[in-house]
Write a protein that holds these residues in place. Structure first.
Motif, PDB file in Angstrom:
ATOM      1  N   VAL A 265       0.819  -1.114  -0.089  1.00  8.53           N
ATOM      2  CA  VAL A 265       0.077   0.054  -0.045  1.00  8.53           C
ATOM      3  C   VAL A 265       0.877   1.277  -0.077  1.00  8.53           C
ATOM      4  O   VAL A 265       1.923   1.379   0.894  1.00  8.53           O
ATOM      5  CB  VAL A 265      -0.964   0.023   1.062  1.00  8.53           C
ATOM      6  N   VAL A 266       0.194   2.215  -0.662  1.00  9.89           N
ATOM      7  CA  VAL A 266       0.845   3.606  -0.763  1.00  9.89           C
ATOM      8  C   VAL A 266      -0.157   4.537  -0.209  1.00  9.89           C
ATOM      9  O   VAL A 266      -1.284   4.269  -0.805  1.00  9.89           O
ATOM     10  CB  VAL A 266       1.434   4.147  -2.263  1.00  9.89           C
ATOM     11  N   SER A 267      -0.181   5.330   0.781  1.00  5.31           N
ATOM     12  CA  SER A 267      -0.983   6.115   1.254  1.00  5.31           C
ATOM     13  C   SER A 267      -0.743   7.541   1.622  1.00  5.31           C
ATOM     14  O   SER A 267       0.462   7.934   1.710  1.00  5.31           O
ATOM     15  CB  SER A 267      -1.611   5.476   2.633  1.00  5.31           C
ATOM     16  N   THR A 268      -1.753   8.596   1.484  1.00  7.49           N
ATOM     17  CA  THR A 268      -1.604   9.952   1.909  1.00  7.49           C
ATOM     18  C   THR A 268      -1.330   9.743   3.399  1.00  7.49           C
ATOM     19  O   THR A 268      -1.487   8.975   4.061  1.00  7.49           O
ATOM     20  CB  THR A 268      -2.743  10.564   1.619  1.00  7.49           C
ATOM     21  N   ARG A 269      -0.550  10.951   3.889  1.00  5.70           N
ATOM     22  CA  ARG A 269      -0.589  11.028   5.200  1.00  5.70           C
ATOM     23  C   ARG A 269      -1.770  11.776   5.735  1.00  5.70           C
ATOM     24  O   ARG A 269      -1.856  12.975   6.375  1.00  5.70           O
ATOM     25  CB  ARG A 269       0.717  12.059   5.535  1.00  5.70           C
ATOM     26  N   SER A 270      -3.019  11.087   5.558  1.00  2.44           N
ATOM     27  CA  SER A 270      -4.322  11.667   6.216  1.00  2.44           C
ATOM     28  C   SER A 270      -4.581  10.842   7.516  1.00  2.44           C
ATOM     29  O   SER A 270      -3.455  10.163   7.997  1.00  2.44           O
ATOM     30  CB  SER A 270      -5.423  11.246   5.229  1.00  2.44           C
ATOM     31  N   GLU A 271      -5.593  11.399   8.283  1.00  3.19           N
ATOM     32  CA  GLU A 271      -5.615  11.110   9.584  1.00  3.19           C
ATOM     33  C   GLU A 271      -5.574   9.772   9.937  1.00  3.19           C
ATOM     34  O   GLU A 271      -4.708   9.405  10.945  1.00  3.19           O
ATOM     35  CB  GLU A 271      -6.987  11.810  10.073  1.00  3.19           C
ATOM     36  N   GLY A 272      -6.297   8.655   9.388  1.00  4.81           N
ATOM     37  CA  GLY A 272      -6.437   7.550  10.003  1.00  4.81           C
ATOM     38  C   GLY A 272      -4.934   6.639   9.654  1.00  4.81           C
ATOM     39  O   GLY A 272      -4.490   6.087  10.571  1.00  4.81           O
ATOM     40  N   PRO A 273      -4.585   6.829   8.461  1.00  2.98           N
ATOM     41  CA  PRO A 273      -3.340   5.955   8.008  1.00  2.98           C
ATOM     42  C   PRO A 273      -2.246   6.454   8.970  1.00  2.98           C
ATOM     43  O   PRO A 273      -1.294   5.679   9.308  1.00  2.98           O
ATOM     44  CB  PRO A 273      -3.101   6.364   6.490  1.00  2.98           C
ATOM     45  N   MET A 285       4.198   6.348   2.558  1.00  6.64           N
ATOM     46  CA  MET A 285       3.353   7.441   2.561  1.00  6.64           C
ATOM     47  C   MET A 285       3.785   8.605   2.019  1.00  6.64           C
ATOM     48  O   MET A 285       5.056   8.900   1.917  1.00  6.64           O
ATOM     49  CB  MET A 285       3.056   7.701   4.201  1.00  6.64           C
ATOM     50  N   VAL A 286       2.787   9.428   1.233  1.00  6.55           N
ATOM     51  CA  VAL A 286       2.986  10.396   0.357  1.00  6.55           C
ATOM     52  C   VAL A 286       2.173  11.520   0.817  1.00  6.55           C
ATOM     53  O   VAL A 286       0.787  11.303   1.759  1.00  6.55           O
ATOM     54  CB  VAL A 286       2.404  10.202  -0.961  1.00  6.55           C
ATOM     55  N   ASP A 287       2.757  12.901   0.822  1.00  6.46           N
ATOM     56  CA  ASP A 287       1.702  14.131   1.141  1.00  6.46           C
ATOM     57  C   ASP A 287       0.718  14.222   0.488  1.00  6.46           C
ATOM     58  O   ASP A 287       0.655  13.647  -0.940  1.00  6.46           O
ATOM     59  CB  ASP A 287       2.693  15.464   0.964  1.00  6.46           C
ATOM     60  N   ILE A 288      -0.393  14.596   0.819  1.00  6.59           N
ATOM     61  CA  ILE A 288      -1.668  14.756   0.127  1.00  6.59           C
ATOM     62  C   ILE A 288      -1.528  15.690  -0.972  1.00  6.59           C
ATOM     63  O   ILE A 288      -0.847  16.893  -0.990  1.00  6.59           O
ATOM     64  CB  ILE A 288      -2.711  15.466   1.207  1.00  6.59           C
ATOM     65  N   GLY A 289      -2.185  15.203  -2.017  1.00  2.00           N
ATOM     66  CA  GLY A 289      -2.114  15.889  -3.339  1.00  2.00           C
ATOM     67  C   GLY A 289      -0.831  15.958  -4.037  1.00  2.00           C
ATOM     68  O   GLY A 289      -0.662  16.565  -5.177  1.00  2.00           O
ATOM     69  N   ASP A 290       0.136  15.028  -3.701  1.00  2.00           N
ATOM     70  CA  ASP A 290       1.484  15.001  -4.229  1.00  2.00           C
ATOM     71  C   ASP A 290       1.454  13.984  -5.537  1.00  2.00           C
ATOM     72  O   ASP A 290       2.126  12.975  -5.287  1.00  2.00           O
ATOM     73  CB  ASP A 290       2.554  14.804  -3.138  1.00  2.00           C
ATOM     74  N   ALA A 291       1.154  14.330  -6.548  1.00  2.00           N
ATOM     75  CA  ALA A 291       1.136  13.254  -7.484  1.00  2.00           C
ATOM     76  C   ALA A 291       2.541  12.844  -7.948  1.00  2.00           C
ATOM     77  O   ALA A 291       2.887  11.681  -8.322  1.00  2.00           O
ATOM     78  CB  ALA A 291       0.608  13.959  -8.927  1.00  2.00           C
ATOM     79  N   GLU A 292       3.653  13.609  -7.978  1.00  2.00           N
ATOM     80  CA  GLU A 292       5.043  13.132  -8.162  1.00  2.00           C
ATOM     81  C   GLU A 292       5.172  12.251  -6.922  1.00  2.00           C
ATOM     82  O   GLU A 292       6.039  11.389  -7.487  1.00  2.00           O
ATOM     83  CB  GLU A 292       5.820  14.599  -8.214  1.00  2.00           C
TER      84      GLU A 292
END
Length: 340
Positions: A265-273, A285-292
């Motif tokens: 899994v690759v996930s944004t750094r949102s609240e739950g994950p 984990m990737v920053d929210i909105g970071d397509a690159e």
């Protein structure tokens, strides 16, 4: 033990967990009834575990006036031990009935406490939601009890079903097509990854915009819109990487479901994950909105079999250790037994 549920959700992770829990409680001998909206595809998945009643309970429906009266009368007649409302809207239906433990279960951050005027205990599926509830001034009981998903492995679908080459790398995501799910960011990421296919399972108001974006970016030939699927597990089993791209995700059931099928899994750094994922250990984990950032993370996993295997194995360990069916069901039964 008798439990009555109020659940007015549509389709998604919260509904899948509702189905899982109702069936798990039935296996433990809990007698259950459920009030749900008509036309729910998952109704048949709980028919053997609960007595089902249907109601619209919308603002402009007659049920909006009559159902609270019916529910209070039903509680007095059937004498359940527990009344359990799923989400704020259902909590408005909670009667001022003294004979049962009244629970509101939250899978997202509430905006106000007025929904819960007749609730004794709020169950939050993450610590972050519990903090929000306390911050709003809740003085009654709070429990943190998370979700579980099935851990059984299934056979992967034949990729030809989605017109995808057998030797192609496949990225998958799923959910309701709304802006906060970040599917537009994921399509932008795939546009940076030549030869990689994207499967999107679900539907919603952003469908046409997502189709247009894939066309505008020249990747429509590599993006498959598969619609809602009754069983997503064979698709997860067939994918090389699952991406959770949401800007707001209180928990992230889809991550647990991916780990159950051995998919990294690759996930944004949102609240739950951020609560249960550890970057580089059980996922990336990737920053929210970071397509690159998504593109780099997917490329890492696709290019490194040992990394892919390690992330999938550690993810499965997290699933079993923290989100097991037995532990979560036990926690609910213990709460139910605390009725005064």
């Amino acid at each position: 033990m008798k439990v009555t549920h109020f659940h007015f959700g549509k389709d998604g992770g919260a509904e899948r967990f509702f189905v899982h829990l109702v069936n798990a409680l039935a296996e433990r001998g809990v007698e259950q009834s459920a009030i749900i909206r008509p036309g729910r595809g998952w109704r048949r998945d709980i028919e053997g575990a609960a007595t089902i009643r249907e109601s619209h309970f919308r603002n402009l429906s007659l049920d909006r006036i009559l159902l609270p009266l019916k529910v209070k009368h039903m509680a007095r007649r059937e004498k359940p031990d527990v009344l359990m409302a799923w989400a704020p809207r259902a909590s408005e239906l909670m009667p001022n009935y003294k004979g049962a433990l009244k629970i509101s279960r939250l899978g997202d951050y509430p905006t106000r406490l007025s929904y819960f005027r007749n609730t004794d205990c709020i169950v939050c599926n993450t610590p972050g939601i519990a903090e929000r509830v306390r911050g709003l001034g809740w003085k009654r009981e709070i429990r943190v009890i998370s979700n579980f998903t099935g851990t059984g492995r299934v056979e992967a679908i034949d990729r030809a079903m989605l017109d995808t080459p057998a030797d192609a790398s496949v990225v998958m995501s799923m959910g309701r097509f709304v802006e906060r799910k970040g599917f537009h960011t994921l399509i932008e990421a795939v546009a940076r990854l030549p030869g990689i296919y994207l499967w999107l399972l679900g539907d919603g108001e952003e469908r046409d915009n997502l189709h247009k974006l894939a066309t505008d970016l020249g990747v429509s030939s590599r993006v498959r819109f598969a619609g809602w699927q009754e069983d997503t597990r064979p698709f997860l089993a067939a994918a090389d990487v699952f991406v959770m791209s949401s800007s707001h995700e209180p928990l992230g059931n889809v991550i647990l479901e991916s780990w159950a099928q051995g998919t990294p899994v690759v996930s944004t750094r949102s609240e739950g994950p951020q609560w249960f994922m550890r970057d580089g250990e059980n996922g990336l984990m990737v920053d929210i909105g970071d397509a690159e950032g998504f593109a780099r993370a997917v490329e890492q996993i696709v290019a490194d079999n040992s990394l892919s295997t390690r992330l999938a194995e550690r993810g499965h360990e997290t699933l079993v250790g923290q989100f097991s069916r037995e532990a979560i069901t036990d926690a609910y039964l213990q709460l139910f037994a605390s009725k005064p």
